[in-house]
Design a protein around this motif. Structure first.
Motif, mmCIF file in Angstrom:
data_model
loop_
_atom_site.group_PDB
_atom_site.id
_atom_site.type_symbol
_atom_site.label_atom_id
_atom_site.label_comp_id
_atom_site.label_asym_id
_atom_site.label_seq_id
_atom_site.Cartn_x
_atom_site.Cartn_y
_atom_site.Cartn_z
ATOM 1 N N PHE A 146 -7.848 27.774 66.343
ATOM 2 C CA PHE A 146 -8.236 26.420 66.716
ATOM 3 C C PHE A 146 -7.113 25.405 66.518
ATOM 4 C CE2 PHE A 146 -12.664 28.121 66.285
ATOM 5 C CZ PHE A 146 -12.913 28.081 67.651
ATOM 6 N N TYR A 204 -3.976 22.215 69.488
ATOM 7 C CA TYR A 204 -3.265 20.928 69.404
ATOM 8 C C TYR A 204 -1.869 20.996 70.013
ATOM 9 C CZ TYR A 204 -7.317 19.614 66.751
ATOM 10 O OH TYR A 204 -8.621 19.368 66.395
ATOM 11 N N ARG A 236 -4.722 18.221 76.917
ATOM 12 C CA ARG A 236 -6.155 18.344 76.603
ATOM 13 C C ARG A 236 -6.603 17.223 75.682
ATOM 14 N NH1 ARG A 236 -9.711 20.062 72.370
ATOM 15 N NH2 ARG A 236 -8.001 19.223 71.145
ATOM 16 N N GLY A 250 -18.072 20.032 65.892
ATOM 17 C CA GLY A 250 -16.952 20.976 65.828
ATOM 18 C C GLY A 250 -15.674 20.168 65.801
ATOM 19 N N CYS A 251 -15.507 19.361 64.761
ATOM 20 C CA CYS A 251 -14.480 18.291 64.779
ATOM 21 C C CYS A 251 -13.062 18.814 64.634
ATOM 22 C CB CYS A 251 -14.782 17.253 63.705
ATOM 23 S SG CYS A 251 -14.502 17.844 62.027
ATOM 24 N N GLY A 252 -12.884 20.097 64.244
ATOM 25 C CA GLY A 252 -11.513 20.593 64.060
ATOM 26 C C GLY A 252 -10.780 19.718 63.052
ATOM 27 N N PHE A 272 -10.991 13.246 67.104
ATOM 28 C CA PHE A 272 -11.945 12.465 67.919
ATOM 29 C C PHE A 272 -12.794 11.572 67.015
ATOM 30 C CE2 PHE A 272 -11.872 16.254 71.079
ATOM 31 C CZ PHE A 272 -10.566 15.938 71.419
ATOM 32 N N GLU A 300 -18.200 20.284 61.046
ATOM 33 C CA GLU A 300 -17.292 21.418 61.278
ATOM 34 C C GLU A 300 -17.800 22.627 60.487
ATOM 35 O OE1 GLU A 300 -14.516 22.187 63.259
ATOM 36 O OE2 GLU A 300 -14.849 24.095 62.266
ATOM 37 N N ALA A 301 -17.907 23.765 61.176
ATOM 38 C CA ALA A 301 -18.433 24.978 60.535
ATOM 39 C C ALA A 301 -17.363 25.751 59.771
ATOM 40 C CB ALA A 301 -19.050 25.884 61.599
ATOM 41 N N LEU A 361 -10.943 24.299 58.326
ATOM 42 C CA LEU A 361 -10.810 23.110 59.183
ATOM 43 C C LEU A 361 -11.592 21.944 58.593
ATOM 44 C CD1 LEU A 361 -10.895 24.986 62.539
ATOM 45 C CD2 LEU A 361 -9.159 23.311 61.923
ATOM 46 N N PRO A 385 -22.755 24.343 60.424
ATOM 47 C CA PRO A 385 -22.845 24.568 61.879
ATOM 48 C C PRO A 385 -23.607 23.399 62.494
ATOM 49 C CG PRO A 385 -23.584 26.508 60.642
ATOM 50 C CD PRO A 385 -23.428 25.409 59.645
ATOM 51 N N ILE A 386 -23.195 22.954 63.651
ATOM 52 C CA ILE A 386 -23.823 21.785 64.281
ATOM 53 C C ILE A 386 -25.310 22.046 64.536
ATOM 54 C CG2 ILE A 386 -23.169 22.419 66.661
ATOM 55 C CD1 ILE A 386 -23.093 18.848 65.295
ATOM 56 N N GLN A 387 -25.696 23.317 64.733
ATOM 57 C CA GLN A 387 -27.108 23.638 64.985
ATOM 58 C C GLN A 387 -27.977 23.363 63.759
ATOM 59 O OE1 GLN A 387 -24.270 25.546 65.208
ATOM 60 N NE2 GLN A 387 -25.018 27.622 65.553
ATOM 61 N N GLU A 408 -15.955 19.818 72.064
ATOM 62 C CA GLU A 408 -15.047 20.618 72.891
ATOM 63 C C GLU A 408 -15.222 22.059 72.450
ATOM 64 O OE1 GLU A 408 -13.027 22.935 74.114
ATOM 65 O OE2 GLU A 408 -11.121 22.211 73.276
ATOM 66 N N PHE A 409 -16.245 22.707 73.019
ATOM 67 C CA PHE A 409 -16.603 24.079 72.659
ATOM 68 C C PHE A 409 -16.328 25.048 73.816
ATOM 69 C CE2 PHE A 409 -19.920 21.984 69.784
ATOM 70 C CZ PHE A 409 -19.316 22.365 68.594
ATOM 71 N N ASP A 429 -18.152 28.513 72.230
ATOM 72 C CA ASP A 429 -19.328 28.090 71.458
ATOM 73 C C ASP A 429 -20.202 27.039 72.115
ATOM 74 O OD1 ASP A 429 -18.857 29.626 68.971
ATOM 75 O OD2 ASP A 429 -16.989 28.498 68.963
#
Ligand SMILES: C[S@@+](CC[C@H](N)C(=O)[O-])C[C@H]1O[C@@H](n2cnc3c(N)ncnc32)[C@H](O)[C@@H]1O
Length: 273
Positions: free
Chosen positions: A21, A25, A30, A54-56, A60, A76-77, A81, A101-103, A117-118, A127
Motif C-alpha cells: 500500500f 504513493y 493518482r 482505508g486511510c493508508g 485524504f 484503517e485496518a 499503516l 476494518p471499515i465494516q 480508494e479500494f 477491497d
C-alpha cells in the motif's frame, strides 16, 4: 518490495500489505486526482463529518481537515499503516484515528462524506466490496462509480523480444498485469461496473464482432460523469492482459479474508489464431 524471510504468525501479511500500500504513493497522478476530487467537493466537506475509509497514510483525512471538515474519522485496518497515520495526524485535533476494518466501524454521529480508494486493476480485485457492508450510510461517497473497461489489439503489434508471441500464447487463461506498456491503446468497451450500493460480482463479456487476439482490461474511476483517474495514466492501475481464446469470457470476484479472489474463464471453444 518483497519480504524474503519467515516472520512470526500474522506479521507477514500485515507487513506485506504495508509495503504494497505505501507503493501507491509513487503514483502521484493518482493522489493528485483524488485531492482534486476532494477540492471539487469543498462545499460538502466544510463543516462536515467525514470518513477516510482505508486511510493508508491519512493524506485524504488531512486534506479534508484543510478543506474545513468539522471531524474526520481516519479508519484503517492494517496495524502498521494505522500507526503511521495516527502519528502523522496527531497535529489535527479534528481527526479521530480508528484501527478497525471499515465494516466494523460504527460512528456515534451521522456521516456526511466518505472517501475511499479500494480499487484494484480489475476494479473488484482488492477491497471495494467492504463498502457494501458499512454500518452507516454516508450522504456523499467519493468517488461513487468505476468501470472496468476492455480493449482488443494484436499480439504481434505489442510483443517484444522478451515477451514474444509464443510467450503470450502460453498465458492462456491467465490475467497478467503490466505485461506490456499501455501506450496509446484505448479502452474500448465496458466489462464490469461498480456504483456505491450496486456491485457486480460476476460478469460475462461478449467480444463477438470485435477484432484482435490480445485482450486488455483497464480501470476507470468516476464521480458521476467526471473521470477521476484511469489505468494507463495512473501507474497504480496498469492494464491487465490475456491472450484471446474465444468470444466470451466470464469474470467472477469472490471476497476473501484478505482481498478478493478473481476467477476468469473463456466460455467458447478455442480459436485457432
Ligand atoms: C489502496 S490503499 C488507499 C490508501 C489511502 N486511502 C490513499 O488512497 O492514499 C487501501 C487502504 O485500505 C486499507 N484497507 C483495506 N481493507 C480495509 C478495510 N476493510 N477496512 C479498513 N481499511 C482497509 C488498506 O490497509 C490500505 O491502507
Amino acid at each position: 518490495m518483497d519480504i524474503l524471510n519467515v516472520l512470526p504468525e500474522g506479521t507477514f501479511a500485515a507487513l506485506d500489505d504495508l509495503l504494497t500500500f505505501i507503493s501507491i504513493y509513487d503514483d502521484r497522478a493518482r493522489t493528485q486526482a483524488y485531492l482534486r476530487l476532494l477540492r471539487a467537493h469543498r462545499q460538502a466537506i466544510a463543516g462536515a463529518v467525514c470518513v477516510d475509509a482505508g486511510c493508508g497514510m491519512g493524506y485524504f483525512a488531512e486534506a479534508m481537515v484543510r478543506l474545513g471538515a468539522r471531524r474526520v474519522y481516519a479508519v484503517e485496518a492494517n496495524p502498521y499503516l494505522y500507526a503511521l497515520a495516527a502519528d502523522r495526524l496527531t497535529a489535527y485535533p479534528e481527526v479521530v484515528c480508528v484501527h478497525q476494518p471499515i465494516q466494523d466501524f460504527e460512528p456515534e454521529e451521522s456521516v456526511d462524506v466518505l472517501v475511499h480508494e479500494f480499487f484494484g486493476p480489475l476494479l473488484y480485485d482488492e477491497d471495494v466490496h467492504v463498502l457494501e457492508a458499512l454500518r452507516f450510510r454516508p450522504r456523499l461517497v467519493l468517488p461513487d462509480r468505476a468501470v472496468l473497461m476492455g480493449g482488443l489489439t494484436w499480439i504481434e503489434a505489442v510483443a517484444d523480444e522478451t515477451v514474444t508471441p509464443a510467450v503470450v500464447r502460453q498465458l492462456k487463461g491467465a490475467l497478467v498485469s503490466g505485461l506490456f506498456d499501455e501506450g496509446t491503446l484505448p479502452l474500448q468497451f465496458p466489462v464490469a461496473c461498480w456504483r456505491f450500493g450496486k456491485a457486480e460480482r460476476e460478469v460475462v463479456c461478449d467480444l463477438s464482432g470485435r477484432e484482435g487476439d490480445l485482450l486488455y482490461l483497464g480501470l476507470q474511476i468516476y464521480h458521476g460523469d467526471r473521470l477521476i483517474c484511469q489505468a494507463g495514466r495512473c501507474e497504480n492501475w496498469p492494464y491487465v492482459w490475456t491472450p484471446r481464446a474465444g468470444d466470451r469470457f466470464r469474470l467472477r470476484f469472490v471476497p476473501v479474508e484478505r482481498g478478493t479472489d478473481v476467477y476468469f474463464a473463456w466460455e467458447e471453444v478455442e480459436r485457432n489464431r
